[in-house]
Scaffold this active site. Sequence first.
Site, PDB file in Angstrom:
ATOM      1  N   CYS A 164       2.900  12.451   8.282  1.00 44.14           N
ATOM      2  CA  CYS A 164       2.127  11.573   9.464  1.00 44.14           C
ATOM      3  C   CYS A 164       2.619  12.680  10.937  1.00 44.14           C
ATOM      4  CB  CYS A 164       3.566   9.725   9.345  1.00 44.14           C
ATOM      5  SG  CYS A 164       5.174  10.644   9.328  1.00 44.14           S
TER       6      CYS A 164
ATOM      7  N   LYS B 170       9.317  -2.886  -1.983  1.00 45.61           N
ATOM      8  CA  LYS B 170       7.991  -1.763  -2.856  1.00 45.61           C
ATOM      9  C   LYS B 170       8.251  -0.692  -2.384  1.00 45.61           C
ATOM     10  CE  LYS B 170       3.591  -2.288  -2.492  1.00 45.61           C
ATOM     11  NZ  LYS B 170       3.486  -0.706  -3.081  1.00 45.61           N
TER      12      LYS B 170
ATOM     13  N   GLU C  50       5.105   1.828  10.807  1.00 43.15           N
ATOM     14  CA  GLU C  50       5.220   3.122  10.462  1.00 43.15           C
ATOM     15  C   GLU C  50       4.071   3.804  10.719  1.00 43.15           C
ATOM     16  OE1 GLU C  50       6.792   5.360  12.992  1.00 43.15           O
ATOM     17  OE2 GLU C  50       8.656   3.948  13.254  1.00 43.15           O
TER      18      GLU C  50
ATOM     19  N   GLU D 113      -7.895  10.642   9.953  1.00 40.54           N
ATOM     20  CA  GLU D 113      -5.978  11.602   9.257  1.00 40.54           C
ATOM     21  C   GLU D 113      -7.073  11.801   8.513  1.00 40.54           C
ATOM     22  OE1 GLU D 113      -3.083   8.577   8.503  1.00 40.54           O
ATOM     23  OE2 GLU D 113      -1.685  10.350   9.142  1.00 40.54           O
TER      24      GLU D 113
HETATM   25  P1  NAD Z   1      -0.864   2.879   2.190  1.00 40.89           P
HETATM   26  O1  NAD Z   1      -1.128   2.780   3.679  1.00 40.89           O
HETATM   27  O2  NAD Z   1      -1.920   3.520   1.292  1.00 40.89           O
HETATM   28  O3  NAD Z   1       0.189   2.817   1.240  1.00 40.89           O
HETATM   29  C1  NAD Z   1       1.402   2.365   2.380  1.00 40.89           C
HETATM   30  C2  NAD Z   1       2.144   1.489   1.183  1.00 40.89           C
HETATM   31  O4  NAD Z   1       1.670  -0.039   1.031  1.00 40.89           O
HETATM   32  C3  NAD Z   1       2.168   1.697  -0.692  1.00 40.89           C
HETATM   33  O5  NAD Z   1       3.414   1.180  -1.103  1.00 40.89           O
HETATM   34  C4  NAD Z   1       1.186   0.611  -0.759  1.00 40.89           C
HETATM   35  O6  NAD Z   1       1.339   0.388  -2.241  1.00 40.89           O
HETATM   36  C5  NAD Z   1       1.428  -0.746   0.067  1.00 40.89           C
HETATM   37  N1  NAD Z   1       0.252  -1.230   0.029  1.00 40.89           N
HETATM   38  C6  NAD Z   1      -1.178  -1.082   0.257  1.00 40.89           C
HETATM   39  N2  NAD Z   1      -1.910  -2.183   0.278  1.00 40.89           N
HETATM   40  C7  NAD Z   1      -1.360  -2.929   0.182  1.00 40.89           C
HETATM   41  C8  NAD Z   1      -1.597  -4.790   0.395  1.00 40.89           C
HETATM   42  N3  NAD Z   1      -2.285  -5.694   0.555  1.00 40.89           N
HETATM   43  N4  NAD Z   1      -0.306  -4.992   0.401  1.00 40.89           N
HETATM   44  C9  NAD Z   1       1.287  -4.215   0.993  1.00 40.89           C
HETATM   45  N5  NAD Z   1       1.161  -3.489   0.267  1.00 40.89           N
HETATM   46  C10 NAD Z   1       0.351  -2.689   0.040  1.00 40.89           C
HETATM   47  O7  NAD Z   1      -0.149   4.729   2.780  1.00 40.89           O
HETATM   48  P2  NAD Z   1       0.039   5.816   1.664  1.00 40.89           P
HETATM   49  O8  NAD Z   1      -1.610   6.308   1.131  1.00 40.89           O
HETATM   50  O9  NAD Z   1       1.179   5.547   0.890  1.00 40.89           O
HETATM   51  O10 NAD Z   1       0.450   6.838   2.618  1.00 40.89           O
HETATM   52  C11 NAD Z   1       0.095   7.142   3.810  1.00 40.89           C
HETATM   53  C12 NAD Z   1      -0.294   7.067   4.942  1.00 40.89           C
HETATM   54  O11 NAD Z   1       1.123   6.754   5.427  1.00 40.89           O
HETATM   55  C13 NAD Z   1      -0.012   7.746   6.174  1.00 40.89           C
HETATM   56  O12 NAD Z   1      -1.216   7.178   6.693  1.00 40.89           O
HETATM   57  C14 NAD Z   1       0.475   8.877   7.248  1.00 40.89           C
HETATM   58  O13 NAD Z   1       0.309   9.127   8.434  1.00 40.89           O
HETATM   59  C15 NAD Z   1       1.028   7.366   6.662  1.00 40.89           C
HETATM   60  N6  NAD Z   1       3.165   7.588   7.004  1.00 40.89           N
HETATM   61  C16 NAD Z   1       3.671   7.584   7.911  1.00 40.89           C
HETATM   62  C17 NAD Z   1       5.042   7.758   7.825  1.00 40.89           C
HETATM   63  C18 NAD Z   1       5.347   7.235  10.432  1.00 40.89           C
HETATM   64  O14 NAD Z   1       6.660   7.162   9.697  1.00 40.89           O
HETATM   65  N7  NAD Z   1       4.643   7.006  10.600  1.00 40.89           N
HETATM   66  C19 NAD Z   1       5.533   8.009   7.129  1.00 40.89           C
HETATM   67  C20 NAD Z   1       5.282   8.836   6.929  1.00 40.89           C
HETATM   68  C21 NAD Z   1       3.738   8.575   6.469  1.00 40.89           C
END
Ligand code: NAD
Length: 502
Positions: free
Chosen positions: A302, A192, A267, A402
Amino acid sequence: MVASIKPHRDEAGLTDGRMLIGGQWQAAQDGQTWQHIHPATSEDVATFPVAGPADVDKAVRAARKAFDEGPWPRTRAGERAKLLHKIADEIRARGQELVRLQALDNSVPLSFSEIYATSGNFVADVFDHHAGWVDKLAGETLQPYQGGDHMVMTLREPIGVVGAVIPWNAPLMLAAQKLAPAFAAGCTVVLKTSEYATFAVLRLAQIIHEAGLPDGVLNVITGPGDPTGDALINHPMVDKLSFTGSRAVGSRIMHAAANGCKRVTMELGGKSPAIIFPDAEIGNAAAITMGTVTLGLSGQVCVAQTRALVHRDAHDEFVATAQMIGSMVNYGNPFDPDVTASPLVNTRQLDRVLGYIAKGIEEGATLVCGGARAEGDLASGNFVLPTLFTDVRNDMAIAREEIFGPVLAVIPFSDEDEAIRIANDTEYGLSATVWTKDINRAFRLTKAIRAGTVGINGYQVEPNVAFGGFRQSGLGREGGREAIEAYTEVKTVLLPFTDEMM
Ligand code: NAD
């Protein structure tokens, strides 16, 4: 005004997206779509389908069939590796096309994607790296503990159907970090995309599909967490959930995994410290630390080093250089080669970052520069001026949470023990950097800091090493042997040589 994005959309041949399900490109069954708004100009770029529960079910069943009945999990290691290398070659050849689509997605500047992990080359390297593991996956042969005339061995087998969910900030690289090890292990995947970055990943899926991956091994569904993500993570036919994103959503996904006893890789976010001692190259440390928070994705990374722990003797020099780097950031259209940093991905994130800045001021930190939305020509996008705070205490919200925006918090310290205490006083543990010329000190700190990756006098993301977080920054690792093993189950085989063992 930032120049219109639309000519780049037309030049990239972007049409309304379709999802890849069971080898077919399709719209959502109920016709629902999502309008993608570009963060630099607020223009409508295109639409893509919102997969409802029926679409998600179809995608998971396609992945299940491809795993249970299809050739992929049973394909010879050499053949599987060859196909992954072919995918890597195709990605490399079409890298420019992919990063242009990524700029249409999330406005990451082309100038940044030419060099860093958001590039097509990096994505291709991830596939090449994992292709190299296919024929090295191995079990063990063990001594029978209780004696006897028999053999004990373990096999590594693919885990099954993987439900992968990724964020928007580095969609190509983060998709590759899940797809490549899962395919290498012999798994099938339903991926997704984030609702804020779909187009580059859909083109990546097209490249992978055309390279010859059997139908159903990769399925890509688009749409937000509700309904698309929810339907995927709760689907009973999914064996493993692999998630990259925020801690809050990660925690929901772990609950869903617990309900279905699914395997997980997580992650999550970070609040990483850069620890700067007076013997370091202060200018370099300040430029790179401020750079991770303001250049490229404007701190929407991140591993951004968002807490600068600076020794009091180096403080003023560090702050002056960091401020200078902040003033050099150039916002605008991501296709303009002079543009060096992106806007915030959406208005919700814009409000969130401005809210943290207000909170920092309210809690008593000193605002050195930035602190506001960029106006004038940049007012049509979600741009926030590069922001630097000093006099930050580690108990302030801007040091604990964050922010995911261009905000650096400088926290002074007096000695090594204090620096370690502040660095580890966080719920996260994704990464850290230590800046010093004293090798003994560098290693003392590296061992003392609770983080998944520690950089000494620099930081670079690599496709072939384990990456992941301690504590609430995640669970499991991506990259390296750990990544492919995370997509396998261990099976123990007992082989008696005589009938006595029965
Ligand atoms: P987010 O958690 O809001 O969304 C991530 C994904 O989860 C999206 O595809 C979203 O549609 C999906 N999602 C949201 N609610 C859901 C649910 N109830 N069920 C299933 N899927 C759901 O994060 P974001 O704003 O897209 O990205 C930023 C975050 O990602 C930051 O916290 C960042 O640190 C983290 N990040 C971590 C890494 C790593 O490798 N550790 C890398 C990049 C980003």
